[in-house]
Scaffold this motif. Sequence first.
Motif, PDB file in Angstrom:
ATOM      1  N   ALA A 173      20.587 -11.061  -0.462  1.00  0.00           N
ATOM      2  CA  ALA A 173      20.204  -9.649  -0.601  1.00  0.00           C
ATOM      3  C   ALA A 173      21.063  -8.948  -1.655  1.00  0.00           C
ATOM      4  CB  ALA A 173      20.350  -8.946   0.747  1.00  0.00           C
ATOM      5  N   LYS A 174      22.255  -9.480  -1.905  1.00  0.00           N
ATOM      6  CA  LYS A 174      23.159  -8.810  -2.854  1.00  0.00           C
ATOM      7  C   LYS A 174      22.929  -9.232  -4.306  1.00  0.00           C
ATOM      8  CE  LYS A 174      27.087  -7.294  -1.856  1.00  0.00           C
ATOM      9  NZ  LYS A 174      28.452  -6.970  -1.495  1.00  0.00           N
ATOM     10  N   LEU A 190      28.960 -12.001   6.627  1.00  0.00           N
ATOM     11  CA  LEU A 190      29.505 -11.261   7.759  1.00  0.00           C
ATOM     12  C   LEU A 190      29.600 -12.169   8.988  1.00  0.00           C
ATOM     13  CD1 LEU A 190      30.507  -8.565   8.821  1.00  0.00           C
ATOM     14  CD2 LEU A 190      28.167  -8.013   9.456  1.00  0.00           C
ATOM     15  N   LEU A 222       0.721  -3.839   2.152  1.00  0.00           N
ATOM     16  CA  LEU A 222       2.086  -4.299   2.455  1.00  0.00           C
ATOM     17  C   LEU A 222       2.264  -5.754   2.040  1.00  0.00           C
ATOM     18  CD1 LEU A 222       2.732  -2.819   6.026  1.00  0.00           C
ATOM     19  CD2 LEU A 222       3.787  -2.100   3.880  1.00  0.00           C
ATOM     20  N   ILE A 278      15.375  -4.234   3.733  1.00  0.00           N
ATOM     21  CA  ILE A 278      16.377  -3.184   3.508  1.00  0.00           C
ATOM     22  C   ILE A 278      15.779  -1.805   3.825  1.00  0.00           C
ATOM     23  CG2 ILE A 278      17.811  -2.066   1.746  1.00  0.00           C
ATOM     24  CD1 ILE A 278      17.980  -4.951   0.426  1.00  0.00           C
ATOM     25  N   GLU A 279      14.550  -1.592   3.369  1.00  0.00           N
ATOM     26  CA  GLU A 279      13.871  -0.315   3.679  1.00  0.00           C
ATOM     27  C   GLU A 279      13.753  -0.109   5.181  1.00  0.00           C
ATOM     28  OE1 GLU A 279       9.962   0.134   1.917  1.00  0.00           O
ATOM     29  OE2 GLU A 279      10.703  -0.494  -0.043  1.00  0.00           O
ATOM     30  N   THR A 334      11.776 -12.349  -6.737  1.00  0.00           N
ATOM     31  CA  THR A 334      13.095 -12.837  -6.325  1.00  0.00           C
ATOM     32  C   THR A 334      13.189 -14.355  -6.492  1.00  0.00           C
ATOM     33  OG1 THR A 334      13.251 -10.981  -4.805  1.00  0.00           O
ATOM     34  CG2 THR A 334      14.784 -12.794  -4.439  1.00  0.00           C
ATOM     35  N   LYS A 385      23.028  -4.392   2.595  1.00  0.00           N
ATOM     36  CA  LYS A 385      22.991  -5.692   1.901  1.00  0.00           C
ATOM     37  C   LYS A 385      24.135  -6.589   2.356  1.00  0.00           C
ATOM     38  CE  LYS A 385      20.634  -4.314  -2.364  1.00  0.00           C
ATOM     39  NZ  LYS A 385      20.809  -4.142  -3.814  1.00  0.00           N
ATOM     40  N   ASP A 386      25.321  -6.006   2.523  1.00  0.00           N
ATOM     41  CA  ASP A 386      26.469  -6.795   3.007  1.00  0.00           C
ATOM     42  C   ASP A 386      26.169  -7.392   4.378  1.00  0.00           C
ATOM     43  OD1 ASP A 386      28.494  -6.840   1.091  1.00  0.00           O
ATOM     44  OD2 ASP A 386      29.027  -4.754   1.504  1.00  0.00           O
ATOM     45  N   ALA A 387      25.530  -6.579   5.207  1.00  0.00           N
ATOM     46  CA  ALA A 387      25.285  -7.026   6.583  1.00  0.00           C
ATOM     47  C   ALA A 387      24.252  -8.151   6.647  1.00  0.00           C
ATOM     48  CB  ALA A 387      24.827  -5.847   7.441  1.00  0.00           C
ATOM     49  N   ILE A 388      23.349  -8.218   5.670  1.00  0.00           N
ATOM     50  CA  ILE A 388      22.303  -9.258   5.730  1.00  0.00           C
ATOM     51  C   ILE A 388      22.463 -10.322   4.645  1.00  0.00           C
ATOM     52  CG2 ILE A 388      20.604  -7.762   6.869  1.00  0.00           C
ATOM     53  CD1 ILE A 388      19.169  -7.626   4.080  1.00  0.00           C
ATOM     54  N   THR A 435      10.572 -12.601   1.197  1.00  0.00           N
ATOM     55  CA  THR A 435      10.395 -11.153   0.999  1.00  0.00           C
ATOM     56  C   THR A 435      11.165 -10.561  -0.160  1.00  0.00           C
ATOM     57  OG1 THR A 435      12.277 -10.568   2.387  1.00  0.00           O
ATOM     58  CG2 THR A 435      10.148 -10.848   3.488  1.00  0.00           C
ATOM     59  N   GLY A 436      12.138 -11.270  -0.695  1.00  0.00           N
ATOM     60  CA  GLY A 436      12.991 -10.633  -1.701  1.00  0.00           C
ATOM     61  C   GLY A 436      13.831  -9.513  -1.098  1.00  0.00           C
ATOM     62  N   TYR A 437      13.860  -9.445   0.231  1.00  0.00           N
ATOM     63  CA  TYR A 437      14.741  -8.549   1.001  1.00  0.00           C
ATOM     64  C   TYR A 437      14.382  -7.069   0.916  1.00  0.00           C
ATOM     65  CZ  TYR A 437      17.603 -12.786   0.627  1.00  0.00           C
ATOM     66  OH  TYR A 437      18.053 -14.083   0.633  1.00  0.00           O
ATOM     67  N   LYS A 438      13.502  -6.668  -0.003  1.00  0.00           N
ATOM     68  CA  LYS A 438      13.336  -5.237  -0.258  1.00  0.00           C
ATOM     69  C   LYS A 438      12.820  -4.490   0.957  1.00  0.00           C
ATOM     70  CE  LYS A 438      14.926  -5.623  -4.167  1.00  0.00           C
ATOM     71  NZ  LYS A 438      16.310  -5.212  -4.317  1.00  0.00           N
ATOM     72  N   GLN A 439      11.736  -5.017   1.549  1.00  0.00           N
ATOM     73  CA  GLN A 439      11.151  -4.308   2.685  1.00  0.00           C
ATOM     74  C   GLN A 439      12.055  -4.399   3.918  1.00  0.00           C
ATOM     75  OE1 GLN A 439       7.918  -6.630   1.468  1.00  0.00           O
ATOM     76  NE2 GLN A 439       6.420  -4.979   1.586  1.00  0.00           N
ATOM     77  N   GLU A 458      24.294  -0.580   0.058  1.00  0.00           N
ATOM     78  CA  GLU A 458      25.235  -1.692  -0.150  1.00  0.00           C
ATOM     79  C   GLU A 458      25.710  -2.264   1.172  1.00  0.00           C
ATOM     80  OE1 GLU A 458      24.586  -2.604  -3.400  1.00  0.00           O
ATOM     81  OE2 GLU A 458      26.206  -3.910  -2.707  1.00  0.00           O
ATOM     82  N   TYR A 477       7.648  -8.558  -4.355  1.00  0.00           N
ATOM     83  CA  TYR A 477       9.100  -8.602  -4.123  1.00  0.00           C
ATOM     84  C   TYR A 477       9.586 -10.050  -3.989  1.00  0.00           C
ATOM     85  CZ  TYR A 477       8.904  -3.575  -2.959  1.00  0.00           C
ATOM     86  OH  TYR A 477       8.738  -2.219  -2.983  1.00  0.00           O
ATOM     87  N   GLY A 478       8.861 -10.806  -3.174  1.00  0.00           N
ATOM     88  CA  GLY A 478       9.281 -12.182  -2.908  1.00  0.00           C
ATOM     89  C   GLY A 478       9.131 -13.080  -4.125  1.00  0.00           C
ATOM     90  N   TYR A 538       7.226  -1.631   7.679  1.00  0.00           N
ATOM     91  CA  TYR A 538       7.557  -1.738   6.254  1.00  0.00           C
ATOM     92  C   TYR A 538       7.199  -3.098   5.651  1.00  0.00           C
ATOM     93  CZ  TYR A 538       9.692   2.808   6.296  1.00  0.00           C
ATOM     94  OH  TYR A 538       9.879   4.163   6.371  1.00  0.00           O
ATOM     95  N   GLY A 539       6.558  -3.945   6.408  1.00  0.00           N
ATOM     96  CA  GLY A 539       6.155  -5.245   5.853  1.00  0.00           C
ATOM     97  C   GLY A 539       7.333  -6.175   5.621  1.00  0.00           C
ATOM     98  N   PHE A 557      10.525  -3.058  10.964  1.00  0.00           N
ATOM     99  CA  PHE A 557      10.279  -4.309  10.236  1.00  0.00           C
ATOM    100  C   PHE A 557       8.770  -4.499  10.065  1.00  0.00           C
ATOM    101  CE2 PHE A 557      13.795  -7.527   9.586  1.00  0.00           C
ATOM    102  CZ  PHE A 557      14.821  -6.607   9.633  1.00  0.00           C
TER     103      PHE A 557
END
Lengths: 793, 156, 290
Positions: free
Chosen positions: A717-718, C106, A675, B143-144, A686, B126-129, B137-141, B123, A682-683, B94-95, B91
């Motif tokens: 995130a977007k 948001l 993990l 979002i998962e 980005t 993503k909007d919410a965060i 993290t690059g957000y990926k984990q 989507e 990922y980080g 999923y790391g 959280f």
Amino acid sequence: MKKEFSVVGKPIIREDGFDKITGRAKFADDYKFDGMLHAVMLRISETHAKINSINYSEVENDQAVNSIITSADIPGAKKVGMIKNDQPIFCDEVVVTPGDVLAMLVGEDTTRLRSALSKIKIDYTPLPTLTDPQKSLDPKSPLIHPELGSNLIIHHPLRKGNIEKGFTESDHILEQTYTTQLIEHAYIEPEAVIAIPLGQNGIKIIGSIQNPFSARKIIAAVVNLPLDKVQVIQAQLGGSFGGKDDTMCILSARAAVAAIKVNRPVKIRYTREESILESYKRHPYILNYKVGFKSSGKIKAMQIDILADGGAYCSMSPFVTWRSVVQATGPYEIENVHTDVRAVYTNNPYTGAMRGFGSPQPVFANESLMDEIALQLGMNPVEVRKINGLKAGSITATGQKLQNHDVNLLTVLDTATKETDFQNKWKKYKKDKSIIQKYDFNKPVFNNSQFIEPDQLIKKGIGLAVSYRGCSLGAEGIDAAACYLSIQNDGTIYLLSGLAENGQGLRTTFSIIVAEELGITTDNIFYLETDTSRVPDSGPTVASRATLMGGGAVKNAAEILRTRLEELIRAEWKLKAAEKIIFKNNLALITNHKSPITFQDLCKLAANRGVNLATIGWYKSPNVDWNEQTGQGDAYFTYVYGCQVAEVSVNQGTGEVYLDKITAVHDPGTVINKLGAEGQIYGGVTQGAGYGTLEEVTTENGLIRELNFDQYLILTAKDIGEIKPIIVEGKEIYGPWGAKSLGEPTLELTAAAISNAVCNALGKRFFNLPLNLEEILLGKKLRPVEVKRGSLL
Amino acid sequence: MIKLKFILNGKEVIVETEPSIRLLDLLRDRFSLTGTKEGCGVGECGACTVLMNGKAVNSCLIFAAQVEGNEIVTIEGIANGNELHPIQKNFLKYGAVQCGFCSPAMVLSAFALLEENPNPTEEEIKDAIAGNLCRCTGYKQIIEAIAESAKEVTSH
Amino acid sequence: MISSIEILTPKNLNEVLGILSSNGGDLRIIAGGTDIVTGLKQESNRFIKTEVLIDINRVAEVKGIGQANGRISIGAASTFTEIYKNQIVSKELPILKKAVATIGSLQIRNRATIAGNFVNNAPCADTVPALLVYNATIEIESINSKREISLQEFLQGPYITQLKKDEIVTRINIPVPPENFIGDFYKLGRRQAVAISRITFAVLMELEKNKINEIRIASGAVTPIGTRFSELEKFAKGKEVNNNFLKTLACKMGDEIIKLTGLRWSSEYKLPVVQQMFYQILRSATKKNL
């Protein structure tokens, strides 16, 4: 021979996860102590100025001001540095960059302290400023540190083969200049530290500190105490990426000076604005490349001249630029190489360590250059890299023969290009000519021919970049790490490494290593608080060295204790030499022995038999060597390889680059923490994408425009599309089970891959990072004359 | 000084405070709820996110006086003792946590999303965060983890 | 941090008006606070003298969204989230809904309010172009008077409006647009989310077959303040829609912006993009009719 693992490479929940996800984890600013005071910084908004006098009379009797802290209060070293002692703790003689701090006020209420700051009268004389690094070595330019006699921080030459002969033998010669920008680490946690005076026992520091041992060394020098009287504890660290090193050492030292003077705990906590203003950043580079190559695609010669803006202080510039000189050609075998890398002083914000550490800049340049060679020869980007790419036994630019590990450059290249159908897409999207219009600012109103048909607005592109990266410190310095491991009577374990958890997941990785070695699960391992008084100095947690070096030490410690347990079993059951003991599933299994013993029972037995189950593990890197005059030698003892493919959509009306997908293929050796490894990819991708498209700290005469996250933009995130991590586990003789590095390789490639993809989409090459809206559309950056927050023009 | 009454993590609290200190400081300094973090102080990073009447808000942009009579939930009000909320569990699974500085706020944004929209698209997640910056993290984990939590919530 | 400020929390509009007329110190209305609190923190000149903040979140008269007599009425202190989720707005004011969706994060949309967006007349206010093309009017009250003026009139210059010291914006009223109106809102920022606008504009029109019966065009972050392009609208009225005409219209918009704004450091980028993207938006909005 691939080992079957029980815990290594499996998804394991982070050791510090529970505390972090419930809000219990204590970051530096979350600590409070009785009687604690706060300190605020005195600065002037000047880039270069001589301080004639500072008059504190208006605040001396201010109720809010408990104490004024100046350089006169420093018992020891007044100037410090990681490499050169050129950075004052308090700049009360001369200010050389706007982040400089002249003095501090200490009191209970920061709001009142801040208003007191404005009452201090500072008499100063502005000095001529130097903000263009290209003028640093001009004799007419002001000297930033006159006592050094020159603005040159370091010069790294590298000479291999005969460069003139190489160019003569070439069919084609290409010369290009690339530039990269100043960027901010942008850890979400701003700097914070508390110094607690311990009387004759010295001082205790708790802070957001990336490298507690570096901090200890500098604090000890400043407060003039021996190392054992300076205890540095790392609070949970809210991101660092190389950034909470020098700055935190100096903040810690300031807090320590104040705490000793007022004999109360003193906290320094930066606002985001102060953080961006004072902390060091990533070096902007100007990179000149001249390459000679045959019509076959074979590169014969490469001449490289790199200038790095070190800003006002030396910091880690000599080491950052050293990595650049080693890796500047990219992962290619080239007979004749002639490289000069220089770092110079300016009055700009100073630059130092940042994730990537001297590689993202040359990777952007050399990987752009490789695509240009391919385009000039009518080849595709994969072919030209295959022709020149490093293979087993290849000789690098520093004259090092690559051996003792899988040289997986072409493997990661193949994996990435197959995964993405690279060559077909590249051919399909390829534009021979630029489709980005040239706008004439003298005719700002369009004519009808300038409009783009809606179905032509968005263009797709694909691009790739490859790299090799030396693992750990290389010839920068002594490279060794320690670990403390102690098994309790009930089989639970204390673990502590001399390296630090910066969020990357080091505690988890190290727990996995112990669990694997002892055949237990990670939930019986308790990772101790990082504290300089509890474990030997293990060098800094930098250079993606933690898993390799720290992990090596952890494995060593676990092996020592496992051996002691094995010896106990052999003695207790009088085993023959041929009988084997396996530690697995919380059991010690003995061949031909019917009943295994549980790990817990074994530890109880060891306690009853007086076996020592505590130890210090140690891992020292193999030797490397380096000739500073020629730039030749075995720079690093091993390397990792990576390839990233970027797929983008570019809006040719606005210059927006949408990041559709990044495929990141890396060989970090064996993956210990699955993990964590994926999280690093990922980080890193980005961050690299932000570097490629968006991020930039700009200055006007040394003054930073983007002081908070409303103006210094990082990706949300977007803003990032799909990221596909693919790990190729190459064989390696060093590190725990052959585990090497991943944190930085993930970041260094992305900007270059994106730039190549944008070129594929538009038929236009970009030489200057970041590829922001104006760069794409106009081929240049636009800067506001004066910045007002939230305002338009 | 004003006397302020509001609901904090399910309990009514009364506190004497300056009216114009920020909710962020009120939570951290007066209630020692340090899971709420300050990253920028200008509503850009989202590290200080709390729930106000069920909605994610930046506590650095709200004055104490504006909280009167409202309901505030911080990260400390999400888990039930040592029993993590499914979002928190995911959280970790999923790391989605690295340095952890943005994590409490990220969980709260996810919590508010799933309370209102138990079945969000990627989507919508993503909007919410998007207002919660994360540098690790690059957000990926993340979002998962939120997507998986949504599945668990809707299947119950 | 900002401890010298008094905060009042009136329960109804009369109380608010009473406080505003009392003339004590530098008063300022606060709702979401997303602009004011950051402004205070950054010691912005616009806010530095503030002594008293009047929090209007409990004032029912400035909340709520309703429809009556062919008008949609939006409470000044409606948050962007409330507007975004409102059924009437979704059905009748899609351009406003789209504009609102692009604002901040948001967390910001959950607090920031529609009047807060334009009452300071910052050029990057994202709702302004949408409200302008909808011919929005605003209700303003003081203890002694009540008036309703168009938003266009209200916005006088950068950071300058018609609002007097003792007045408050209470509601935003929008005539329900005819059903056959088509249009769009465009925003360009440096990021896909939480971005200050570099460019915004909105367009709303009614076509009869291919002829422009009516067209309304408004800009946000490309002119010193949000504004309607009346010259452009006059020029377009009655014209046949075809690609060439749309190009001409986009060029004319470039021309108008130069007249209004002059050339600035950012014009070199913004002018070509505005013309290009205005053309793109016109094309996609009129697609069905071509």
